[in-house]
Design a protein around this motif. Structure first.
Motif, short mmCIF file in Angstrom:
data_model
loop_
_atom_site.label_atom_id
_atom_site.label_comp_id
_atom_site.label_asym_id
_atom_site.label_seq_id
_atom_site.Cartn_x
_atom_site.Cartn_y
_atom_site.Cartn_z
N ILE A 114 21.46 33.15 54.24
CA ILE A 114 20.57 33.08 53.08
C ILE A 114 19.53 31.97 53.29
O ILE A 114 18.36 32.14 52.96
CB ILE A 114 21.41 32.87 51.81
CG1 ILE A 114 22.17 34.16 51.53
CG2 ILE A 114 20.53 32.48 50.62
CD1 ILE A 114 23.18 34.06 50.43
N GLU A 118 15.32 32.40 53.63
CA GLU A 118 14.29 31.66 52.88
C GLU A 118 13.07 31.38 53.77
O GLU A 118 11.98 31.14 53.27
CB GLU A 118 14.83 30.30 52.39
CG GLU A 118 15.90 30.38 51.32
CD GLU A 118 15.34 30.73 49.95
OE1 GLU A 118 14.22 30.31 49.62
OE2 GLU A 118 16.04 31.45 49.20
N TYR A 127 19.02 40.67 55.81
CA TYR A 127 19.96 40.26 54.77
C TYR A 127 19.96 41.24 53.60
O TYR A 127 21.02 41.57 53.06
CB TYR A 127 19.66 38.84 54.28
CG TYR A 127 20.53 38.53 53.12
CD1 TYR A 127 21.90 38.41 53.31
CD2 TYR A 127 20.03 38.48 51.84
CE1 TYR A 127 22.74 38.21 52.24
CE2 TYR A 127 20.86 38.28 50.77
CZ TYR A 127 22.21 38.15 50.97
OH TYR A 127 23.04 37.98 49.91
N ALA A 162 25.34 41.76 38.76
CA ALA A 162 24.94 40.35 38.91
C ALA A 162 25.99 39.43 38.28
O ALA A 162 26.33 38.38 38.84
CB ALA A 162 23.57 40.11 38.27
N GLY A 166 28.05 37.69 40.95
CA GLY A 166 27.43 36.36 40.86
C GLY A 166 28.43 35.29 40.46
O GLY A 166 28.43 34.19 41.01
N PHE A 174 29.05 27.55 44.95
CA PHE A 174 28.34 26.55 44.15
C PHE A 174 29.29 25.54 43.51
O PHE A 174 29.17 24.35 43.74
CB PHE A 174 27.43 27.23 43.13
CG PHE A 174 26.32 28.04 43.77
CD1 PHE A 174 25.09 27.47 44.05
CD2 PHE A 174 26.52 29.36 44.14
CE1 PHE A 174 24.08 28.19 44.68
CE2 PHE A 174 25.53 30.10 44.77
CZ PHE A 174 24.30 29.51 45.03
N PHE B 169 21.72 32.75 40.00
CA PHE B 169 21.77 32.39 41.42
C PHE B 169 21.86 33.65 42.27
O PHE B 169 21.25 33.75 43.33
CB PHE B 169 22.98 31.49 41.72
CG PHE B 169 22.88 30.12 41.12
CD1 PHE B 169 21.73 29.69 40.47
CD2 PHE B 169 23.94 29.23 41.22
CE1 PHE B 169 21.64 28.42 39.92
CE2 PHE B 169 23.87 27.95 40.69
CZ PHE B 169 22.71 27.55 40.03
N ARG B 171 20.67 36.57 41.69
CA ARG B 171 19.35 37.20 41.83
C ARG B 171 18.44 36.38 42.74
O ARG B 171 17.69 36.94 43.53
CB ARG B 171 18.69 37.35 40.45
CG ARG B 171 19.33 38.45 39.63
CD ARG B 171 18.27 39.40 39.11
NE ARG B 171 18.89 40.66 38.80
CZ ARG B 171 18.32 41.61 38.08
NH1 ARG B 171 17.10 41.43 37.58
NH2 ARG B 171 18.93 42.76 37.88
N ARG B 172 18.49 35.06 42.60
CA ARG B 172 17.57 34.23 43.38
C ARG B 172 17.90 34.27 44.86
O ARG B 172 17.01 34.39 45.71
CB ARG B 172 17.60 32.79 42.86
CG ARG B 172 16.86 31.77 43.71
CD ARG B 172 15.36 32.05 43.77
NE ARG B 172 14.67 31.08 44.63
CZ ARG B 172 14.62 31.16 45.95
NH1 ARG B 172 15.20 32.15 46.59
NH2 ARG B 172 13.98 30.25 46.64
N TRP B 173 19.20 34.16 45.19
CA TRP B 173 19.55 33.98 46.59
C TRP B 173 20.20 35.20 47.23
O TRP B 173 20.07 35.41 48.43
CB TRP B 173 20.48 32.78 46.77
CG TRP B 173 19.78 31.48 46.64
CD1 TRP B 173 18.79 31.00 47.47
CD2 TRP B 173 19.97 30.48 45.63
NE1 TRP B 173 18.37 29.78 47.02
CE2 TRP B 173 19.08 29.42 45.91
CE3 TRP B 173 20.82 30.37 44.54
CZ2 TRP B 173 19.01 28.29 45.12
CZ3 TRP B 173 20.75 29.24 43.77
CH2 TRP B 173 19.85 28.21 44.05
#
Lengths: 194, 194
Positions: A114, A118, A127, A162, A166, A174, B169, B171-173
């Motif tokens: 990831i 970026e 990815y 999500a 997520g 995290f 997170f 969705r973002r990553w």
């Protein structure tokens, strides 16, 4: 490893090619786990596997191609369960994913993929293919549930995926809190509004 | 930048120290955005900032110390809103976080920090401090909501934080889908069982 075909013809070249491809993939997968994506250079792969860089680039035109193929060795694809109820299906999927996050090798590599995504458009494309393969079983299970009338009319499958995945990823990467069975059950209940 | 104190005494050394500290922190923060955590070496920081490595290590005994201080420059801390209702508070927090994920610099760096945390216990400790600071406003808002009786008895704040922030997170990553206002609203509603 020299393969003797039924005709009796010996094919040492093929066998050698197969062996060196396999050595390169094994070395690359091991390096990815050890150092992450960014630390997995073709120089180091060549050094450890003993396969020349020119040979490596003959099989994989770009480093991204090689990392993708090697990454497939770390993958633990999710089965799409079919228990007959949305609770059963989501519970089974989440259990598989939670187990993989606890014990499989790819969770140690994914943040580095990831991170690379970026910065590098090729890696981002690679990815997003992986990502779609991985959310597909969730979408399939939710599609069936909607057909059976088990989901609220207002529910949005993309939001549910999500939330479910997520929240697991959040704990794994995290907050680094344990992913317990109770946590998974609460997530499924919350998602289904129970 | 030479500071003249009221006594009239000139303190060029202090000013120089301050300037070189600041140059090192700016360079480090810029490198983290450009290359990620792993690519931010003390060698390169020294080269770009023109500050000697011995000087850098005098101020920051370890690379992790320096990266932590520089990382604070990229941070956009969340305010803890107090709108009087849980919908208002969560909506405001989620909007702040969604904006930061769209435009702040730290989201480009965070996957590399998480990757480093997979491999390095010091970085893992550093990261978990950041993480706690960041989930704290959510926990505070949910604590107040529970006190006002706005949450179901069965709801678990740790699960709600994982759902709300985990889905953003994700969705973002992970899925790299857009974080729309509609998505955020659906998440808050789902979390509150509405």
């Amino acid at each position: 490893m020299v393969k003797v075909e039924r005709s009796g013809r010996v094919e040492p070249l093929d066998a050698r090619v197969r062996r060196s491809r396999s050595a390169v993939l094994d070395t690359t997968a091991a390096l990815m786990v050890e150092r992450g994506f960014g630390g997995t250079t073709v120089d180091e792969i060549s050094r450890r596997s003993g396969v020349a860089k020119t040979t490596i680039y003959r099989h994989w035109p770009t480093r991204a191609d090689l990392l993708r193929d090697a990454g497939a060795r770390l993958d633990t694809p999710l089965d799409t369960p079919d228990t007959g109820t949305v609770e059963g299906d989501l519970g089974a999927l989440m259990k598989q994913l939670a187990n993989a996050l606890r014990s499989a090798q790819w969770p140690a590599v994914l943040p580095s993929v990831i991170d690379a995504a970026e910065r590098d458009a090729d890696i981002a494309t690679l990815y997003s293919t992986l990502q779609r393969g991985f959310s597909a079983p969730f979408l399939e299970v939710l599609r069936r549930a909607a057909k059976r009338g088990e989901l609220a009319k207002s529910s949005d499958p993309a939001v549910l995926v999500a939330v479910l995945t997520g929240a697991l990823f959040y704990r794994r990467w995290f907050s680094r809190e344990p992913i317990t069975e109770a946590f998974v059950t609460k997530l499924v209940n919350l998602t289904l509004g129970r």
